[in-house]
Design a protein around this motif. Sequence first.
Motif, PDB file in Angstrom:
ATOM      1  N   ILE A   1      42.825  41.653  44.685  1.00  0.00           N
ATOM      2  CA  ILE A   1      42.827  40.448  43.861  1.00  0.00           C
ATOM      3  C   ILE A   1      42.463  39.257  44.730  1.00  0.00           C
ATOM      4  N   TRP A   2      41.512  38.451  44.248  1.00  0.00           N
ATOM      5  CA  TRP A   2      41.032  37.285  44.985  1.00  0.00           C
ATOM      6  C   TRP A   2      41.119  36.052  44.114  1.00  0.00           C
ATOM      7  N   ALA A   3      41.377  34.915  44.735  1.00  0.00           N
ATOM      8  CA  ALA A   3      41.435  33.639  44.017  1.00  0.00           C
ATOM      9  C   ALA A   3      40.205  32.821  44.375  1.00  0.00           C
ATOM     10  N   HIS A   4      39.556  32.292  43.349  1.00  0.00           N
ATOM     11  CA  HIS A   4      38.440  31.368  43.551  1.00  0.00           C
ATOM     12  C   HIS A   4      39.038  30.008  43.858  1.00  0.00           C
ATOM     13  N   ARG A   5      38.280  29.163  44.515  1.00  0.00           N
ATOM     14  CA  ARG A   5      38.820  27.832  44.846  1.00  0.00           C
ATOM     15  C   ARG A   5      39.130  27.004  43.607  1.00  0.00           C
ATOM     16  N   ASN A   6      38.634  27.421  42.417  1.00  0.00           N
ATOM     17  CA  ASN A   6      38.966  26.711  41.172  1.00  0.00           C
ATOM     18  C   ASN A   6      40.282  27.194  40.572  1.00  0.00           C
ATOM     19  N   GLY A   7      40.919  28.199  41.207  1.00  0.00           N
ATOM     20  CA  GLY A   7      42.213  28.688  40.752  1.00  0.00           C
ATOM     21  C   GLY A   7      42.163  29.986  39.962  1.00  0.00           C
ATOM     22  N   ASN A   8      41.000  30.386  39.460  1.00  0.00           N
ATOM     23  CA  ASN A   8      40.889  31.641  38.711  1.00  0.00           C
ATOM     24  C   ASN A   8      41.101  32.829  39.647  1.00  0.00           C
ATOM     25  N   GLN A   9      41.676  33.910  39.094  1.00  0.00           N
ATOM     26  CA  GLN A   9      41.900  35.120  39.875  1.00  0.00           C
ATOM     27  C   GLN A   9      40.984  36.230  39.384  1.00  0.00           C
ATOM     28  N   TYR A  10      40.506  37.036  40.334  1.00  0.00           N
ATOM     29  CA  TYR A  10      39.547  38.084  40.041  1.00  0.00           C
ATOM     30  C   TYR A  10      39.944  39.375  40.731  1.00  0.00           C
ATOM     31  N   VAL A  11      39.613  40.497  40.105  1.00  0.00           N
ATOM     32  CA  VAL A  11      39.821  41.806  40.713  1.00  0.00           C
ATOM     33  C   VAL A  11      38.450  42.380  41.080  1.00  0.00           C
ATOM     34  N   VAL A  12      38.358  42.952  42.274  1.00  0.00           N
ATOM     35  CA  VAL A  12      37.115  43.570  42.743  1.00  0.00           C
ATOM     36  C   VAL A  12      36.957  44.911  42.031  1.00  0.00           C
ATOM     37  N   MET A  13      35.807  45.103  41.381  1.00  0.00           N
ATOM     38  CA  MET A  13      35.553  46.312  40.600  1.00  0.00           C
ATOM     39  C   MET A  13      34.708  47.343  41.357  1.00  0.00           C
ATOM     40  N   MET A  14      33.602  46.893  41.948  1.00  0.00           N
ATOM     41  CA  MET A  14      32.701  47.812  42.648  1.00  0.00           C
ATOM     42  C   MET A  14      31.663  47.036  43.439  1.00  0.00           C
ATOM     43  N   PHE A  15      30.845  47.771  44.177  1.00  0.00           N
ATOM     44  CA  PHE A  15      29.724  47.211  44.933  1.00  0.00           C
ATOM     45  C   PHE A  15      28.436  47.841  44.416  1.00  0.00           C
ATOM     46  N   THR A  16      27.353  47.080  44.448  1.00  0.00           N
ATOM     47  CA  THR A  16      26.054  47.611  44.055  1.00  0.00           C
ATOM     48  C   THR A  16      25.057  47.413  45.194  1.00  0.00           C
ATOM     49  N   ASN A  17      23.978  48.178  45.143  1.00  0.00           N
ATOM     50  CA  ASN A  17      22.913  48.121  46.159  1.00  0.00           C
ATOM     51  C   ASN A  17      23.446  48.372  47.566  1.00  0.00           C
TER      52      ASN A  17
ATOM     53  N   LEU B   1      41.690  36.012  49.586  1.00  0.00           N
ATOM     54  CA  LEU B   1      42.476  37.193  49.227  1.00  0.00           C
ATOM     55  C   LEU B   1      43.873  36.790  48.774  1.00  0.00           C
ATOM     56  N   ARG B   2      44.298  37.320  47.625  1.00  0.00           N
ATOM     57  CA  ARG B   2      45.647  37.072  47.104  1.00  0.00           C
ATOM     58  C   ARG B   2      46.517  38.314  47.216  1.00  0.00           C
ATOM     59  N   TYR B   3      46.026  39.459  46.741  1.00  0.00           N
ATOM     60  CA  TYR B   3      46.774  40.702  46.751  1.00  0.00           C
ATOM     61  C   TYR B   3      45.814  41.827  47.132  1.00  0.00           C
ATOM     62  N   THR B   4      46.308  42.793  47.905  1.00  0.00           N
ATOM     63  CA  THR B   4      45.426  43.881  48.311  1.00  0.00           C
ATOM     64  C   THR B   4      45.239  44.923  47.219  1.00  0.00           C
ATOM     65  N   LYS B   5      46.165  44.953  46.252  1.00  0.00           N
ATOM     66  CA  LYS B   5      45.998  45.872  45.125  1.00  0.00           C
ATOM     67  C   LYS B   5      46.692  45.331  43.892  1.00  0.00           C
ATOM     68  N   LEU B   6      46.265  45.785  42.744  1.00  0.00           N
ATOM     69  CA  LEU B   6      46.745  45.277  41.453  1.00  0.00           C
ATOM     70  C   LEU B   6      48.263  45.424  41.316  1.00  0.00           C
ATOM     71  N   GLU B   7      48.825  46.506  41.842  1.00  0.00           N
ATOM     72  CA  GLU B   7      50.272  46.733  41.722  1.00  0.00           C
ATOM     73  C   GLU B   7      51.071  45.592  42.364  1.00  0.00           C
ATOM     74  N   ASP B   8      50.530  44.972  43.412  1.00  0.00           N
ATOM     75  CA  ASP B   8      51.218  43.856  44.071  1.00  0.00           C
ATOM     76  C   ASP B   8      51.316  42.642  43.147  1.00  0.00           C
ATOM     77  N   LEU B   9      50.317  42.460  42.291  1.00  0.00           N
ATOM     78  CA  LEU B   9      50.303  41.323  41.363  1.00  0.00           C
ATOM     79  C   LEU B   9      51.309  41.500  40.243  1.00  0.00           C
ATOM     80  N   ILE B  10      51.363  42.713  39.686  1.00  0.00           N
ATOM     81  CA  ILE B  10      52.226  42.933  38.519  1.00  0.00           C
ATOM     82  C   ILE B  10      53.630  43.392  38.893  1.00  0.00           C
ATOM     83  N   GLY B  11      53.851  43.555  40.201  1.00  0.00           N
ATOM     84  CA  GLY B  11      55.163  43.767  40.720  1.00  0.00           C
ATOM     85  C   GLY B  11      55.788  45.069  40.540  1.00  0.00           C
TER      86      GLY B  11
END
Length: 107
Positions: A44-60, A97-107
């Motif tokens: 889980i990552w935080a954008h400087r605008n405050g929104n939080q995002y989860v990394v899904m995958m990489f391409t190319n 970086l906010r959390y290394t995995k989703l389980e850390d966010l939802i506790g």
Amino acid sequence: MSCEHCNGTGSVWRGWAGGDYEPCDCTRKIKLEDPNTWPQIGSIWAHRNGNQYVVMMFTNVETERQDRYPTTIVYRNFGNGKSYSRSLVDWERSMTLRYTKLEDLIG
């Protein structure tokens, strides 16, 4: 010896998109040539605008033409569920970086 780009300050002025300071390449932790330094899928990552995002995958990932088909990171906004992508080398410019995995966010 200090960096020739930032003179040891760790940040450089980027005049595009209204201009802003951003981390100098010498301070970046993500190295394109080393997948071990890339964000973990599910982190889980935080954008400087405050929104939080989860990394899904990489391409190319295995392209031989990074100049034309750069490795990108695909991520999803927690608030609205929309998916986005951006160049992996641009990721650290506005994400923390906010959390290394989703389980850390939802506790």
